[in-house]
Structures are given as structure tokens and as C-alpha cells.
Design a protein around this motif. Sequence first.
Motif: not given
Length: 242
Positions: A184-210
Motif C-alpha cells: 500500500x502506498x504511504x503518502x509523504x504527509x504521514x511521515x513528515x509530521x503535522x503542519x509541514x505542508x498541504x498534502x496534494x490530492x493524490x496523497x490524500x487519496x492514498x491516505x484514505x486508501x491506506x
Amino acid sequence: MEWSDEGTIIGVRRHGESAVILEAMTRDHGRHLGLVRGGRSSKQQPVLQPGNLVSLTWRARLDEHLGEYKVELVTSHAARLMAQPVALYGLANVSGLLRLLPERDPHPGLYEGLAVLVAHLDEIAIAPALMVRFELAMLSELGYGLSLERCAVTGLREELSHVSPKSGKAVSRKAAEPYLDRLLALPAFLSEGQGARRPAPAEIAAGFALTGFFLRRDLYEPRGLLEPPERVRLLELAARIP
């Protein structure tokens, strides 16, 4: 029996002609229900709305009884959340998740996470990412937490890109290469910590898929439940956010 606490309302249902049964996620008493007499009155209804932060006093003759609530409004969120469909479906989704917790079992971490989520659910730039993080927290609280801090193969913390569906552990980009069709894809925002940047739509989709994979496998299916329609609708709305 009597106690006072603070809580976020996650559900209200009618009881008799004028009362309601209020369901709240409280700071010290977990997900807790109680009867509110006159809860359907014009005075009480604006207070007893999902998302509102309230002060609660619960009384019952015995601890195992439903008991009665006295409710006072602390912070009104409902009107603000009602204006944003993502917020409404997000709140419904998280409320459904919280109902998987044993009643009256304190979860202070989830209580604080819910407070942060409710405060920002109508901010479409960050709400979907916060929801993904909350779903991860729910999995962890119920004993199915994912291990996303280091690669399960190399032990390194850099370039984490995938998660093993079998173990729930992160895998680095290089170690994942031979097994991409199984991971399963691990979107970068989940390993960057909160507040680092706004995740791209593809990252959000990958997060919900995970989170969706593990929610279905570990929480919904063992209980004979389907993925809630509120979550499905939330994902549809999140996908439209530019």
C-alpha cells in the motif's frame, strides 16, 4: 452516582415525547450516553447538536444505569460545520468510528484529537489530512496501530514510501521495489509530521486508501459491518477539493 465532565456531542436521538438520549465523547469518561429531559425544546435543540462542545453533569442511582445529563454549552461548532459538506460527512464518519469504542472507556488521546478535528473540519485545505490522521489514531487505540516510523526491512527512517498490508509496517522506497504490486502506498504527509505542508490530492487519496484497508480488515469486517456510507461520501467530496 454523579460526575461532571466536558464532552463533544457525537449523537442525539429522540426518546419519548420530549426527551433525547445524548451521546458524547467526554474527556474522562469516554463515549458516554445519558438522557436529557426536555432535550427537544426550542431552547435545548440548538445546544444539543453534533459537534458542539458542552459541559456535562451526569447523575444516576446506579453506575450501570443510563442516567440523566444536565448540559451547558461551552462552544458552538454545529452551525459552522453545517455550512460545509466535507465537515458534515467528516463528523458523521468520525462519530461512527467512535461508536466502535467500548462505552464509558476513557480515551483521552482520541478526545483531544476529536477536539482538534472539530475545530478545523470546515477548513477544506487541512480537514481531509486531519481525518486520515484521526483514522490512524483510532486503529492504534483499538490495538491495530500501524508502524510508520522506520522501514521494516532496513530499519531506516528515510524514504518511507509503502506499507505492508500484512504487518502494517512501513517499507522504504528501495526495499519496496520488488513488491510494489503487494504493498500500500504511504503518502509523504504521514511521515513528515503535522503542519509541514498541504498534502496534494493524490496523497490524500492514498491516505484514505491506506486507512480504509486496515479499517475494513481489522474493524468493520470482524464486526460484520460495511464501510459506512458517510465515509464513502466524504472520500468523494475530498477528491473534488482542488
